[in-house]
Design a protein around this motif. Structure first.
Motif, PDB file in Angstrom:
ATOM      1  N   SER A 177       0.839  -1.324   0.003  1.00  0.00           N
ATOM      2  CA  SER A 177       0.198  -0.052  -0.070  1.00  0.00           C
ATOM      3  C   SER A 177       1.048   1.077  -0.153  1.00  0.00           C
ATOM      4  O   SER A 177       2.263   1.367   0.254  1.00  0.00           O
ATOM      5  N   ASP A 178       0.129   2.468  -0.275  1.00  0.00           N
ATOM      6  CA  ASP A 178       0.734   3.629  -0.109  1.00  0.00           C
ATOM      7  C   ASP A 178      -0.315   4.808   0.274  1.00  0.00           C
ATOM      8  O   ASP A 178      -1.410   4.397   0.271  1.00  0.00           O
ATOM      9  N   PRO A 179       0.015   5.804   0.667  1.00  0.00           N
ATOM     10  CA  PRO A 179      -1.243   6.765   1.129  1.00  0.00           C
ATOM     11  C   PRO A 179      -2.172   7.009   0.056  1.00  0.00           C
ATOM     12  O   PRO A 179      -3.410   7.070   0.459  1.00  0.00           O
ATOM     13  N   GLN A 180      -1.877   7.052  -1.292  1.00  0.00           N
ATOM     14  CA  GLN A 180      -2.901   7.409  -2.408  1.00  0.00           C
ATOM     15  C   GLN A 180      -3.881   6.111  -2.383  1.00  0.00           C
ATOM     16  O   GLN A 180      -5.297   6.200  -2.462  1.00  0.00           O
ATOM     17  N   MET A 181      -3.383   5.107  -2.186  1.00  0.00           N
ATOM     18  CA  MET A 181      -4.064   3.674  -2.358  1.00  0.00           C
ATOM     19  C   MET A 181      -4.989   3.783  -1.011  1.00  0.00           C
ATOM     20  O   MET A 181      -6.137   3.213  -1.046  1.00  0.00           O
ATOM     21  N   VAL A 182      -4.608   3.889   0.048  1.00  0.00           N
ATOM     22  CA  VAL A 182      -5.254   4.045   1.309  1.00  0.00           C
ATOM     23  C   VAL A 182      -6.399   4.748   1.132  1.00  0.00           C
ATOM     24  O   VAL A 182      -7.423   4.530   1.759  1.00  0.00           O
ATOM     25  N   LEU A 183      -6.298   6.208   0.673  1.00  0.00           N
ATOM     26  CA  LEU A 183      -7.372   6.936   0.612  1.00  0.00           C
ATOM     27  C   LEU A 183      -8.435   6.373  -0.377  1.00  0.00           C
ATOM     28  O   LEU A 183      -9.631   6.429   0.092  1.00  0.00           O
ATOM     29  N   LYS A 184      -8.015   5.612  -1.391  1.00  0.00           N
ATOM     30  CA  LYS A 184      -9.104   5.061  -2.230  1.00  0.00           C
ATOM     31  C   LYS A 184      -9.768   4.012  -1.337  1.00  0.00           C
ATOM     32  O   LYS A 184     -10.790   3.616  -1.748  1.00  0.00           O
ATOM     33  N   VAL A 252      -9.101  -2.730  17.065  1.00  0.00           N
ATOM     34  CA  VAL A 252      -9.235  -1.730  16.806  1.00  0.00           C
ATOM     35  C   VAL A 252      -8.300  -0.386  16.952  1.00  0.00           C
ATOM     36  O   VAL A 252      -8.178   0.610  16.319  1.00  0.00           O
ATOM     37  N   MET A 253      -7.466  -0.576  18.260  1.00  0.00           N
ATOM     38  CA  MET A 253      -6.507   0.350  18.426  1.00  0.00           C
ATOM     39  C   MET A 253      -5.269   0.311  17.575  1.00  0.00           C
ATOM     40  O   MET A 253      -4.286   1.212  17.375  1.00  0.00           O
ATOM     41  N   GLY A 254      -5.166  -0.437  16.402  1.00  0.00           N
ATOM     42  CA  GLY A 254      -4.177  -0.810  15.517  1.00  0.00           C
ATOM     43  C   GLY A 254      -4.482   0.097  14.258  1.00  0.00           C
ATOM     44  O   GLY A 254      -3.807  -0.024  13.431  1.00  0.00           O
ATOM     45  N   TRP A 258      -1.938   0.624  10.943  1.00  0.00           N
ATOM     46  CA  TRP A 258      -2.149   0.067   9.754  1.00  0.00           C
ATOM     47  C   TRP A 258      -2.470   1.058   8.654  1.00  0.00           C
ATOM     48  O   TRP A 258      -1.997   0.665   7.461  1.00  0.00           O
ATOM     49  N   LEU A 259      -3.050   2.138   8.794  1.00  0.00           N
ATOM     50  CA  LEU A 259      -3.470   2.996   7.780  1.00  0.00           C
ATOM     51  C   LEU A 259      -2.103   3.663   7.261  1.00  0.00           C
ATOM     52  O   LEU A 259      -1.926   4.328   6.053  1.00  0.00           O
ATOM     53  N   ALA A 260      -1.073   3.639   8.185  1.00  0.00           N
ATOM     54  CA  ALA A 260       0.249   4.305   7.826  1.00  0.00           C
ATOM     55  C   ALA A 260       1.151   3.466   7.092  1.00  0.00           C
ATOM     56  O   ALA A 260       2.194   3.620   6.863  1.00  0.00           O
ATOM     57  N   PHE A 261       0.594   2.255   7.064  1.00  0.00           N
ATOM     58  CA  PHE A 261       1.532   1.046   6.398  1.00  0.00           C
ATOM     59  C   PHE A 261       1.875   1.649   4.757  1.00  0.00           C
ATOM     60  O   PHE A 261       0.902   1.681   4.216  1.00  0.00           O
ATOM     61  N   ASP A 262       3.066   1.625   4.768  1.00  0.00           N
ATOM     62  CA  ASP A 262       3.512   2.412   3.420  1.00  0.00           C
ATOM     63  C   ASP A 262       4.894   1.492   2.645  1.00  0.00           C
ATOM     64  O   ASP A 262       5.939   2.411   2.715  1.00  0.00           O
ATOM     65  N   PRO A 263       4.864   0.457   2.416  1.00  0.00           N
ATOM     66  CA  PRO A 263       5.881  -0.390   1.846  1.00  0.00           C
ATOM     67  C   PRO A 263       6.810   0.384   0.844  1.00  0.00           C
ATOM     68  O   PRO A 263       7.714   0.197   0.449  1.00  0.00           O
ATOM     69  N   LEU A 264       5.808   0.982  -0.106  1.00  0.00           N
ATOM     70  CA  LEU A 264       6.037   1.456  -1.378  1.00  0.00           C
ATOM     71  C   LEU A 264       7.217   2.638  -1.178  1.00  0.00           C
ATOM     72  O   LEU A 264       8.155   2.605  -1.816  1.00  0.00           O
ATOM     73  N   SER A 265       7.214   3.259  -0.007  1.00  0.00           N
ATOM     74  CA  SER A 265       8.355   4.111   0.493  1.00  0.00           C
ATOM     75  C   SER A 265       9.542   3.326   0.837  1.00  0.00           C
ATOM     76  O   SER A 265      10.729   4.077   0.931  1.00  0.00           O
ATOM     77  N   GLN A 266       9.403   2.227   1.261  1.00  0.00           N
ATOM     78  CA  GLN A 266      10.730   1.476   1.602  1.00  0.00           C
ATOM     79  C   GLN A 266      11.498   0.924   0.520  1.00  0.00           C
ATOM     80  O   GLN A 266      12.689   0.380   0.534  1.00  0.00           O
ATOM     81  N   ALA A 267      10.828   0.709  -0.831  1.00  0.00           N
ATOM     82  CA  ALA A 267      11.494   0.146  -1.837  1.00  0.00           C
ATOM     83  C   ALA A 267      12.634   0.571  -2.233  1.00  0.00           C
ATOM     84  O   ALA A 267      13.728  -0.365  -2.333  1.00  0.00           O
ATOM     85  N   ARG A 268      12.670   1.692  -2.287  1.00  0.00           N
ATOM     86  CA  ARG A 268      14.174   2.106  -2.845  1.00  0.00           C
ATOM     87  C   ARG A 268      15.265   2.080  -1.874  1.00  0.00           C
ATOM     88  O   ARG A 268      16.515   2.200  -2.445  1.00  0.00           O
ATOM     89  N   HIS A 269      15.003   1.708  -0.762  1.00  0.00           N
ATOM     90  CA  HIS A 269      16.086   1.569   0.227  1.00  0.00           C
ATOM     91  C   HIS A 269      16.459   0.239   0.523  1.00  0.00           C
ATOM     92  O   HIS A 269      17.346  -0.180   1.107  1.00  0.00           O
ATOM     93  N   VAL A 270      15.957  -0.709  -0.457  1.00  0.00           N
ATOM     94  CA  VAL A 270      16.077  -2.037  -0.304  1.00  0.00           C
ATOM     95  C   VAL A 270      17.227  -2.371  -1.332  1.00  0.00           C
ATOM     96  O   VAL A 270      16.884  -2.183  -2.692  1.00  0.00           O
TER      97      VAL A 270
END
Length: 334
Positions: A177-184, A252-254, A258-270
């Motif tokens: 996911s990424d922020p744009q996908m989460v919005l949708k 529910v407290m998670g 969960w909404l902040a999960f943004d693995p796309l932002s991590q890809a360039r660092h791999v």
């Protein structure tokens, strides 16, 4: 603080929850893999953070302790336990000459944690790193990597972006996911803000009383569920839904984490060699292509066939993916 207890409520937020996983349609099952399909694993545990992780260790057939093998830590989907898809892949990798470890993240399954069913990607990435440290201490291990299935595909990017112990990485039907996908997915900013608000209220309740409020993780047409898609893998008692250790609950407290999960932002660092296994029938194929394009190191893309849940336990699909994954790890970790 009182001992934690769990309760489920219908949040009644008044908006439709988008499905995290795509509908997979009707599946004609030729063979369904379960933990009973594979050789009996060894149960192990090791420290992680302020607690411990419990895992199932699968050794190659005819394992020779004087030899050295590639070793892989395997994590599964959102809320999953080691007896589900993680165990299927660990068992299949062991059949292909790899020491494989299917883990229960903390707060899930048999692992430690008072905040049961709490989704925290930082904690999960730490558990994958702890699993690699456990594997690398073994005298029969030549190198260690991570396989992430579904949500753990994204979690593995977090771990690999930071942990130099990761020798190689693979993802199967990854959820990226990424922020744009989460919005949708969750009805725009209004839907996100509402979930964050109830999540914070639930955290206050937990801090004050020890009560953990939950909603269904997967439930068709259930507005408050994390995924309202058909989710037949989890609804079928002969498949993932029948695994006794698994609980169809999301704390529910998670929500905020969960909404902040943004693995796309991590890809360039791999930077480690990475294999992405996906298909047009798996969840969000364009996100998988984006991850592959963004990866910062050597990379391969294996475009398979199959619906999303086929990659969890359908023998032909799992074994095809496992062939590709095993070849990748033998090449990079052997």
């Amino acid at each position: 603080m009182p001992v934690a207890s769990i309760t489920r409520r219908n949040l009644g937020l008044g908006f439709a929850a988008s499905a995290i996983l795509l509908s997979t349609g009707n599946i004609v099952m030729t063979q369904t893999l379960t933990e009973k399909t594979h050789p009996k694993p060894q149960k192990v545990s090791f420290e992680s953070g302020d607690g411990f992780v419990v895992a199932n260790l699968y050794l190659p057939e005819g394992h020779d302790p004087s030899r050295r093998y590639p070793a892989v830590a395997v994590g599964g989907s959102l809320t999953s336990v080691k007896e589900q898809m993680g165990g299927n892949y660990a068992g299949e990798l062991a059949r292909r000459g790899i020491v494989a470890l299917a883990i229960d993240y903390r707060n899930y399954g048999e692992s430690s944690g008072a905040m049961r069913q709490f989704e925290d990607q930082a904690s999960k990435a730490e558990d994958l790193s702890a699993a690699l440290r456990f594997l690398k201490k073994r005298s029969d291990v030549s190198g260690a990597g991570i396989l992430g299935v579904c949500t753990s595909g994204g979690t593995a990017l977090y771990a690999a972006a930071r942990d130099t112990n990761v020798g190689a990485l693979a993802t199967v039907a990854g959820f990226f996911s990424d922020p744009q996908m989460v919005l949708k997915m969750f009805g725009g900013q209004e839907g996100i803000d509402a979930r964050i608000a109830v999540g914070r209220q639930a955290r206050m309740l937990y801090d004050e009383t020890g009560v953990i409020e939950t909603v269904f993780a997967y439930m068709p047409n259930e507005k408050a569920a994390v995924s309202a898609s058909p989710s037949e893998y989890y609804m079928d008692l002969s498949r993932g839904g029948g695994v006794r250790a698994w609980r169809n609950e999301f704390a529910v407290m998670g929500w905020e984490q969960w909404l902040a999960f943004d693995p796309l932002s991590q890809a360039r660092h791999v930077k480690v060699p990475t294999l992405v296994v996906h298909s047009d029938g798996a969840a969000f194929p364009e996100q998988a292509r984006k991850v592959h394009d963004l990866l910062g190191g050597p990379k391969d893309l294996f475009w398979a066939e199959g619906k999303h849940f086929d990659f969890y336990d359908q023998a032909e699909t799992v074994r095809q993916a496992a062939d590709s994954v095993a070849a990748h790890f033998h090449s990079k970790l052997g």
